[in-house]
Design an enzyme around this catalytic site. Sequence first.
Site, PDB file in Angstrom:
ATOM      1  N   GLU A   1       7.407  41.256  -8.010  1.00  0.00           N
ATOM      2  CA  GLU A   1       6.865  40.237  -7.126  1.00  0.00           C
ATOM      3  C   GLU A   1       5.336  40.281  -7.124  1.00  0.00           C
ATOM      4  OE1 GLU A   1       7.485  38.825  -2.485  1.00  0.00           O
ATOM      5  OE2 GLU A   1       9.032  39.955  -3.509  1.00  0.00           O
TER       6      GLU A   1
ATOM      7  N   MET B   1       3.429  41.212  -9.545  1.00  0.00           N
ATOM      8  CA  MET B   1       2.888  40.746 -10.816  1.00  0.00           C
ATOM      9  C   MET B   1       3.015  39.246 -11.023  1.00  0.00           C
ATOM     10  SD  MET B   1       3.745  43.807 -13.513  1.00  0.00           S
ATOM     11  CE  MET B   1       2.997  45.430 -13.278  1.00  0.00           C
TER      12      MET B   1
ATOM     13  N   HIS C   1       1.209  37.487  -9.292  1.00  0.00           N
ATOM     14  CA  HIS C   1      -0.209  37.180  -9.106  1.00  0.00           C
ATOM     15  C   HIS C   1      -0.929  37.491 -10.412  1.00  0.00           C
ATOM     16  CE1 HIS C   1       0.109  36.564  -4.735  1.00  0.00           C
ATOM     17  NE2 HIS C   1       1.109  37.428  -4.852  1.00  0.00           N
TER      18      HIS C   1
ATOM     19  N   SER D   1       5.873  53.178 -18.320  1.00  0.00           N
ATOM     20  CA  SER D   1       6.887  52.607 -19.193  1.00  0.00           C
ATOM     21  C   SER D   1       8.109  53.510 -19.297  1.00  0.00           C
ATOM     22  CB  SER D   1       6.309  52.376 -20.597  1.00  0.00           C
ATOM     23  OG  SER D   1       7.315  51.945 -21.482  1.00  0.00           O
ATOM     24  N   GLY D   2       9.269  52.910 -19.012  1.00  0.00           N
ATOM     25  CA  GLY D   2      10.525  53.620 -19.201  1.00  0.00           C
ATOM     26  C   GLY D   2      10.899  53.780 -20.661  1.00  0.00           C
ATOM     27  N   ARG D   3      10.125  53.150 -21.551  1.00  0.00           N
ATOM     28  CA  ARG D   3      10.339  53.348 -22.990  1.00  0.00           C
ATOM     29  C   ARG D   3       9.752  54.676 -23.454  1.00  0.00           C
ATOM     30  NH1 ARG D   3       8.321  48.789 -26.823  1.00  0.00           N
ATOM     31  NH2 ARG D   3       9.690  49.956 -28.231  1.00  0.00           N
TER      32      ARG D   3
ATOM     33  N   ARG E   1     -12.063  37.830  -4.639  1.00  0.00           N
ATOM     34  CA  ARG E   1     -11.470  36.508  -4.448  1.00  0.00           C
ATOM     35  C   ARG E   1      -9.973  36.530  -4.737  1.00  0.00           C
ATOM     36  NH1 ARG E   1     -13.486  30.957  -7.521  1.00  0.00           N
ATOM     37  NH2 ARG E   1     -12.704  29.469  -5.989  1.00  0.00           N
TER      38      ARG E   1
ATOM     39  N   ARG F   1       0.834  37.260   0.873  1.00  0.00           N
ATOM     40  CA  ARG F   1       1.721  38.422   0.982  1.00  0.00           C
ATOM     41  C   ARG F   1       1.565  39.200   2.282  1.00  0.00           C
ATOM     42  NH1 ARG F   1       5.495  36.994  -2.697  1.00  0.00           N
ATOM     43  NH2 ARG F   1       4.530  36.555  -4.740  1.00  0.00           N
TER      44      ARG F   1
END
Length: 227
Positions: free
Chosen positions: A70, A72, A74, A84-86, A172, A181
């Site tokens: 949520e 991201m 923005h 990263s889960g990779r 800004r 939010r």
Amino acid sequence: MDVELVQQAGTDAMVCRAARVSTLGKEFPEINDMKDRGLINFLMRDRHGSPFEHGIFTFRISAPIFVVREFMRHRAGMSYNEESGRYKELEPVFYVPSDKRPLVQVGKAGAYDFKMGTFGQWWTAEESMRTAYVTSWDMYQRMLAEGIAREVARSVLPVGTFSNFYVSCNPRSLMHLLSLRTKSHDATYKSFPQVEMQMVADQIEAEFKRLMPVTHEMFTKHGRVTP
């Protein structure tokens, strides 16, 4: 939710310097608290936004994946890097709402509110989440132990799993995030953020208020509308 301010280079004084270059050119403006307050008030009131872009805030945030996604949404003026889960094994940290979190949605999309659930509903939510987390973590560990790649094994983990990310933004863009939010009676345009997202935004706003107090004051005074 955990929010840490990593670096910051935004000040009320920089807003004023950027605004006054149009009339002073390369001349260095003197600091005058009363005039600076008046200028920032004018900029915010008349929505002259570009002077508020000269600065940067960088935060490290730890939150459930559903909050990260949520956040991201923005994009303008925002830069992100997420673990990263990779490439690394994720940690067994999961989100379970407290008994103070409203559970029941009332109304329809675009015109709804939330109310507190019963003890039975809260118990069901907590038990269901904990069971799902334990099961999914066991499956995740089982696949890793079998040599299955992390990028495949992570697929079984739910969106309640915590992730860590860095976000950098100018003042800004930060105000735009806060206008959407957070939930405030001062807002001209009411926002209805998800509780968990607001928990993150409230911590960000506390840092913004501390570091740019005049800009924050005028942002609030003029209805929390992004200039």
